[in-house]
Design an enzyme around this catalytic site. Sequence first.
Site, mmCIF file in Angstrom:
data_model
loop_
_atom_site.group_PDB
_atom_site.id
_atom_site.type_symbol
_atom_site.label_atom_id
_atom_site.label_comp_id
_atom_site.label_asym_id
_atom_site.label_seq_id
_atom_site.Cartn_x
_atom_site.Cartn_y
_atom_site.Cartn_z
ATOM 1 N N THR A 8 7.351 -0.645 3.419
ATOM 2 C CA THR A 8 6.079 -1.553 3.742
ATOM 3 C C THR A 8 6.936 -3.237 3.293
ATOM 4 O OG1 THR A 8 4.235 -2.585 2.708
ATOM 5 C CG2 THR A 8 5.371 -1.067 1.257
ATOM 6 N N ASN A 10 4.966 -5.331 1.859
ATOM 7 C CA ASN A 10 3.868 -6.141 1.054
ATOM 8 C C ASN A 10 4.434 -5.693 -0.401
ATOM 9 O OD1 ASN A 10 1.807 -5.586 -0.954
ATOM 10 N ND2 ASN A 10 0.314 -5.773 0.576
ATOM 11 N N GLY A 12 3.134 -6.115 -3.513
ATOM 12 C CA GLY A 12 2.062 -5.497 -4.241
ATOM 13 C C GLY A 12 2.216 -3.877 -4.110
ATOM 14 N N GLU A 41 3.304 -3.804 14.376
ATOM 15 C CA GLU A 41 1.997 -4.415 14.536
ATOM 16 C C GLU A 41 0.958 -3.300 14.266
ATOM 17 O OE1 GLU A 41 -0.639 -6.164 18.322
ATOM 18 O OE2 GLU A 41 1.417 -5.693 18.635
ATOM 19 N N ASP A 70 -1.261 2.650 4.924
ATOM 20 C CA ASP A 70 -2.113 1.713 5.340
ATOM 21 C C ASP A 70 -3.408 1.884 4.683
ATOM 22 O OD1 ASP A 70 -2.343 -0.019 7.602
ATOM 23 O OD2 ASP A 70 -4.048 0.989 7.927
ATOM 24 N N SER A 71 -3.900 0.941 4.057
ATOM 25 C CA SER A 71 -5.128 0.687 3.173
ATOM 26 C C SER A 71 -5.998 -0.187 3.693
ATOM 27 C CB SER A 71 -4.815 0.737 1.841
ATOM 28 O OG SER A 71 -3.614 -0.372 1.882
ATOM 29 N N PHE A 153 -3.029 -7.170 -6.743
ATOM 30 C CA PHE A 153 -2.872 -8.006 -5.584
ATOM 31 C C PHE A 153 -3.931 -7.787 -4.733
ATOM 32 C CE2 PHE A 153 -2.167 -4.739 -1.848
ATOM 33 C CZ PHE A 153 -1.842 -3.782 -2.649
ATOM 34 N N LYS A 176 -3.879 1.157 -13.231
ATOM 35 C CA LYS A 176 -4.187 1.183 -11.826
ATOM 36 C C LYS A 176 -3.431 2.463 -11.374
ATOM 37 C CE LYS A 176 -4.260 -1.114 -7.591
ATOM 38 N NZ LYS A 176 -3.916 -2.558 -6.687
ATOM 39 N N ARG A 182 -4.364 4.366 -4.126
ATOM 40 C CA ARG A 182 -3.190 4.714 -3.540
ATOM 41 C C ARG A 182 -2.336 5.814 -4.415
ATOM 42 N NH1 ARG A 182 -2.125 -0.079 -3.617
ATOM 43 N NH2 ARG A 182 -2.670 -0.270 -1.520
HETATM 44 P P1 IMP Z 1 -2.202 -2.821 5.353
HETATM 45 O O1 IMP Z 1 -2.336 -1.492 4.805
HETATM 46 O O2 IMP Z 1 -0.934 -3.567 5.349
HETATM 47 O O3 IMP Z 1 -3.453 -3.089 6.592
HETATM 48 O O4 IMP Z 1 -3.037 -3.963 4.015
HETATM 49 C C1 IMP Z 1 -4.086 -3.339 3.550
HETATM 50 C C2 IMP Z 1 -4.603 -4.668 2.969
HETATM 51 O O5 IMP Z 1 -5.881 -4.009 2.108
HETATM 52 C C3 IMP Z 1 -3.921 -5.109 1.911
HETATM 53 O O6 IMP Z 1 -3.217 -6.600 2.367
HETATM 54 C C4 IMP Z 1 -5.057 -5.909 0.747
HETATM 55 O O7 IMP Z 1 -5.700 -6.999 1.187
HETATM 56 C C5 IMP Z 1 -6.019 -4.712 0.875
HETATM 57 N N1 IMP Z 1 -5.706 -3.689 -0.211
HETATM 58 C C6 IMP Z 1 -5.060 -2.401 -0.049
HETATM 59 N N2 IMP Z 1 -4.634 -1.852 -1.372
HETATM 60 C C7 IMP Z 1 -5.152 -2.627 -2.119
HETATM 61 C C8 IMP Z 1 -5.108 -2.673 -3.640
HETATM 62 O O8 IMP Z 1 -4.782 -1.846 -3.970
HETATM 63 N N3 IMP Z 1 -5.713 -3.636 -4.130
HETATM 64 C C9 IMP Z 1 -6.069 -4.752 -3.494
HETATM 65 N N4 IMP Z 1 -6.249 -4.995 -2.147
HETATM 66 C C10 IMP Z 1 -5.790 -3.862 -1.472
#
Ligand code: IMP
Length: 200
Positions: A8, A10, A12, A41, A70-71, A153, A176, A182
């Site tokens: 990832t 990301n 956070g 994508e 993916d969340s 985040f 957390k 997660r």
């Molecule tokens: P993706 O999995 O890259 O599609 O992104 C998931 C999105 O869900 C993140 O960018 C956050 O906006 C939100 N998200 C997922 N997990 C969390 C978390 O643990 N805290 C806050 N926002 C989350």
Amino acid sequence: MNKLLIATNNKGKVKELQDLLKGLDIELVTPTDIGLKLEVEEDGANYEENAAKKASAFAQASGLVSLADDSGLEVDALDGAPGLHSARYHPKPGANDADRRAYMLENLQGKPRPWTAHFHATIAIAVPGGNVQLVDGNCRGEIIPEERGTGGFGYDPIFLLPELNKTMAELEMDEKNRLSHRARAVMNAIPILKNLFGRS
Ligand code: IMP
């Protein structure tokens, strides 16, 4: 197989996954550590498709076992939105997490509280050239109208855990990481990782 790529970009998620996986005696690497720049994508129809797509693409590009998440956040009063689209939930391109939180609160104005919601995470573990395994986890709470806390985040400052009377952003990372979506998905992933890496 001796390294696991945290697939990832990301920051956070990287921090949380590093902490969640640290007890496993498996060397963890990030895309930055190995100089891998890859944007995948997220055009799947559900969390599973997106997680599998990300994990497979990173495994293919790196030659390493890769773990992707993916969340999303599903808000009942918004009929489950933003869900799969949580990372892009804003009409303007270039919006950031704070913009998305403000936009969510705008969309909830006038709707009766409590604004119940849950976070969902699907984790995919991909082996280069093949097999992908999926697990998931959820965490229930409610959206509150004012931000609280500076940790975490994404939507954490407006996601309240009613039984603790704390938002996700008011928790220490280890708290957390005991109860988040997660954390629960990682717990389900641990037997798969132990098996792949030959740990008991
Ligand atoms: P993706 O999995 O890259 O599609 O992104 C998931 C999105 O869900 C993140 O960018 C956050 O906006 C939100 N998200 C997922 N997990 C969390 C978390 O643990 N805290 C806050 N926002 C989350």
